[in-house]
Motif scaffolding. Structure first.
Motif, PDB file in Angstrom:
ATOM      1  N   THR A  48     -21.099 -15.504  27.923  1.00 45.79           N
ATOM      2  CA  THR A  48     -22.671 -15.208  27.724  1.00 45.79           C
ATOM      3  C   THR A  48     -22.920 -13.737  28.114  1.00 45.79           C
ATOM      4  O   THR A  48     -23.379 -12.928  27.289  1.00 45.79           O
ATOM      5  CB  THR A  48     -23.675 -16.048  28.592  1.00 45.79           C
ATOM      6  N   TYR A  49     -22.280 -13.411  29.408  1.00 44.92           N
ATOM      7  CA  TYR A  49     -22.498 -12.079  29.914  1.00 44.92           C
ATOM      8  C   TYR A  49     -21.646 -10.980  29.259  1.00 44.92           C
ATOM      9  O   TYR A  49     -22.102  -9.823  29.156  1.00 44.92           O
ATOM     10  CB  TYR A  49     -22.457 -12.070  31.429  1.00 44.92           C
ATOM     11  N   TYR A  50     -20.379 -11.318  28.975  1.00 49.61           N
ATOM     12  CA  TYR A  50     -19.497 -10.622  28.345  1.00 49.61           C
ATOM     13  C   TYR A  50     -20.058  -9.996  26.830  1.00 49.61           C
ATOM     14  O   TYR A  50     -20.218  -8.982  26.728  1.00 49.61           O
ATOM     15  CB  TYR A  50     -18.289 -11.028  27.831  1.00 49.61           C
ATOM     16  N   LEU A  51     -20.753 -10.841  26.111  1.00 45.48           N
ATOM     17  CA  LEU A  51     -21.301 -10.543  24.829  1.00 45.48           C
ATOM     18  C   LEU A  51     -22.425  -9.761  25.281  1.00 45.48           C
ATOM     19  O   LEU A  51     -22.809  -8.615  24.418  1.00 45.48           O
ATOM     20  CB  LEU A  51     -21.579 -11.796  24.075  1.00 45.48           C
ATOM     21  N   ALA A  53     -23.132  -7.952  27.714  1.00 49.55           N
ATOM     22  CA  ALA A  53     -22.837  -6.514  28.475  1.00 49.55           C
ATOM     23  C   ALA A  53     -22.240  -5.590  27.191  1.00 49.55           C
ATOM     24  O   ALA A  53     -22.601  -4.431  27.021  1.00 49.55           O
ATOM     25  CB  ALA A  53     -21.849  -6.749  29.372  1.00 49.55           C
ATOM     26  N   LEU A  54     -21.297  -6.111  26.351  1.00 48.04           N
ATOM     27  CA  LEU A  54     -20.834  -5.495  25.347  1.00 48.04           C
ATOM     28  C   LEU A  54     -22.001  -4.956  24.374  1.00 48.04           C
ATOM     29  O   LEU A  54     -21.920  -3.701  23.997  1.00 48.04           O
ATOM     30  CB  LEU A  54     -20.061  -6.423  24.371  1.00 48.04           C
ATOM     31  N   LYS A  55     -22.898  -5.741  24.282  1.00 46.26           N
ATOM     32  CA  LYS A  55     -24.068  -5.106  23.308  1.00 46.26           C
ATOM     33  C   LYS A  55     -25.027  -4.040  24.159  1.00 46.26           C
ATOM     34  O   LYS A  55     -25.347  -3.103  23.424  1.00 46.26           O
ATOM     35  CB  LYS A  55     -25.219  -6.164  22.875  1.00 46.26           C
ATOM     36  N   GLU A  56     -25.253  -4.361  25.240  1.00 46.85           N
ATOM     37  CA  GLU A  56     -26.181  -3.389  26.251  1.00 46.85           C
ATOM     38  C   GLU A  56     -25.434  -2.125  26.314  1.00 46.85           C
ATOM     39  O   GLU A  56     -26.016  -1.061  26.184  1.00 46.85           O
ATOM     40  CB  GLU A  56     -26.512  -3.953  27.423  1.00 46.85           C
ATOM     41  N   CYS A  57     -24.062  -2.090  26.488  1.00 47.41           N
ATOM     42  CA  CYS A  57     -23.567  -0.750  26.773  1.00 47.41           C
ATOM     43  C   CYS A  57     -23.210  -0.169  25.559  1.00 47.41           C
ATOM     44  O   CYS A  57     -23.601   1.275  25.713  1.00 47.41           O
ATOM     45  CB  CYS A  57     -22.058  -1.149  27.305  1.00 47.41           C
ATOM     46  N   ALA A  58     -23.129  -0.628  24.656  1.00 46.73           N
ATOM     47  CA  ALA A  58     -23.013   0.201  23.093  1.00 46.73           C
ATOM     48  C   ALA A  58     -24.371   0.643  22.732  1.00 46.73           C
ATOM     49  O   ALA A  58     -24.562   1.800  22.499  1.00 46.73           O
ATOM     50  CB  ALA A  58     -22.423  -0.616  22.115  1.00 46.73           C
ATOM     51  N   MET A  65     -32.095   3.214  27.470  1.00 46.74           N
ATOM     52  CA  MET A  65     -32.400   1.860  28.004  1.00 46.74           C
ATOM     53  C   MET A  65     -32.090   1.884  29.398  1.00 46.74           C
ATOM     54  O   MET A  65     -31.763   2.991  30.157  1.00 46.74           O
ATOM     55  CB  MET A  65     -30.877   0.868  27.799  1.00 46.74           C
ATOM     56  N   PRO A  66     -32.718   0.925  30.262  1.00 40.69           N
ATOM     57  CA  PRO A  66     -32.752   0.927  31.510  1.00 40.69           C
ATOM     58  C   PRO A  66     -31.611   0.640  32.212  1.00 40.69           C
ATOM     59  O   PRO A  66     -30.832  -0.314  31.978  1.00 40.69           O
ATOM     60  CB  PRO A  66     -33.728  -0.175  32.339  1.00 40.69           C
ATOM     61  N   LEU A  67     -30.781   1.848  32.735  1.00 41.26           N
ATOM     62  CA  LEU A  67     -29.323   1.843  32.980  1.00 41.26           C
ATOM     63  C   LEU A  67     -29.182   0.886  33.941  1.00 41.26           C
ATOM     64  O   LEU A  67     -27.933   0.354  34.169  1.00 41.26           O
ATOM     65  CB  LEU A  67     -28.735   3.171  33.468  1.00 41.26           C
ATOM     66  N   GLU A  68     -30.002   0.635  35.046  1.00 43.21           N
ATOM     67  CA  GLU A  68     -29.580  -0.357  36.134  1.00 43.21           C
ATOM     68  C   GLU A  68     -29.581  -1.712  35.432  1.00 43.21           C
ATOM     69  O   GLU A  68     -28.886  -2.607  35.981  1.00 43.21           O
ATOM     70  CB  GLU A  68     -30.474  -0.377  37.313  1.00 43.21           C
ATOM     71  N   ARG A  69     -30.526  -2.002  34.292  1.00 47.12           N
ATOM     72  CA  ARG A  69     -30.141  -3.467  33.616  1.00 47.12           C
ATOM     73  C   ARG A  69     -28.923  -3.527  33.071  1.00 47.12           C
ATOM     74  O   ARG A  69     -28.316  -4.574  33.158  1.00 47.12           O
ATOM     75  CB  ARG A  69     -31.256  -3.401  32.772  1.00 47.12           C
ATOM     76  N   VAL A  70     -28.380  -2.638  32.408  1.00 45.72           N
ATOM     77  CA  VAL A  70     -26.857  -2.395  31.971  1.00 45.72           C
ATOM     78  C   VAL A  70     -26.127  -2.786  32.872  1.00 45.72           C
ATOM     79  O   VAL A  70     -24.916  -3.459  32.755  1.00 45.72           O
ATOM     80  CB  VAL A  70     -26.727  -1.172  30.954  1.00 45.72           C
ATOM     81  N   THR A  73     -25.892  -6.089  33.953  1.00 46.43           N
ATOM     82  CA  THR A  73     -25.309  -7.164  32.981  1.00 46.43           C
ATOM     83  C   THR A  73     -23.970  -6.946  32.923  1.00 46.43           C
ATOM     84  O   THR A  73     -23.108  -8.069  32.973  1.00 46.43           O
ATOM     85  CB  THR A  73     -25.916  -6.755  31.623  1.00 46.43           C
ATOM     86  N   PHE A  74     -23.271  -5.752  33.326  1.00 44.23           N
ATOM     87  CA  PHE A  74     -21.858  -5.535  33.480  1.00 44.23           C
ATOM     88  C   PHE A  74     -21.282  -6.323  34.638  1.00 44.23           C
ATOM     89  O   PHE A  74     -20.123  -6.932  34.484  1.00 44.23           O
ATOM     90  CB  PHE A  74     -21.500  -4.004  33.459  1.00 44.23           C
ATOM     91  N   VAL A  75     -22.206  -6.138  35.748  1.00 38.61           N
ATOM     92  CA  VAL A  75     -21.873  -6.796  36.988  1.00 38.61           C
ATOM     93  C   VAL A  75     -21.586  -8.399  36.669  1.00 38.61           C
ATOM     94  O   VAL A  75     -20.563  -8.877  37.043  1.00 38.61           O
ATOM     95  CB  VAL A  75     -22.768  -6.523  38.046  1.00 38.61           C
TER      96      VAL A  75
END
Length: 85
Positions: A48-51, A53-58, A65-70, A73-75
């Protein structure tokens, strides 16, 4: 906004430490670097978080986008993959 501009690259206020395999922990400084890890160095390409994070980082590289949210999600993706250093 918690970003640092370095050579025109958006960076998080604090890097995320991940451990790839049995190597030493490495620092991921922002969404561009995180996207590289997710696409080329991630051990499990599912979850769930991998997918998410992939979408949010891209997306964060294309739009504001709010970078702390991204970062959060990566964490979470790092925890999900048991890679948080």
């Amino acid at each position: 906004m918690n970003i640092i501009q370095d050579n025109h690259e958006i960076r998080w206020s604090r890097p995320v430490r991940v451990q790839v395999g049995y190597g030493f922990p490495e620092k991921v400084h922002g969404p561009k670097e995180a996207l590289d890890y997710l696409t080329h160095r991630w051990p499990v390409r599912e979850g769930t978080y991998y997918l998410k994070a992939l979408k949010e980082c891209a997306a964060s590289l294309q739009t504001r986008m709010p970078l702390e949210r991204v970062r959060r999600t990566f964490v979470m993706a790092s925890i999900e993959a048991r890679m948080l250093g």
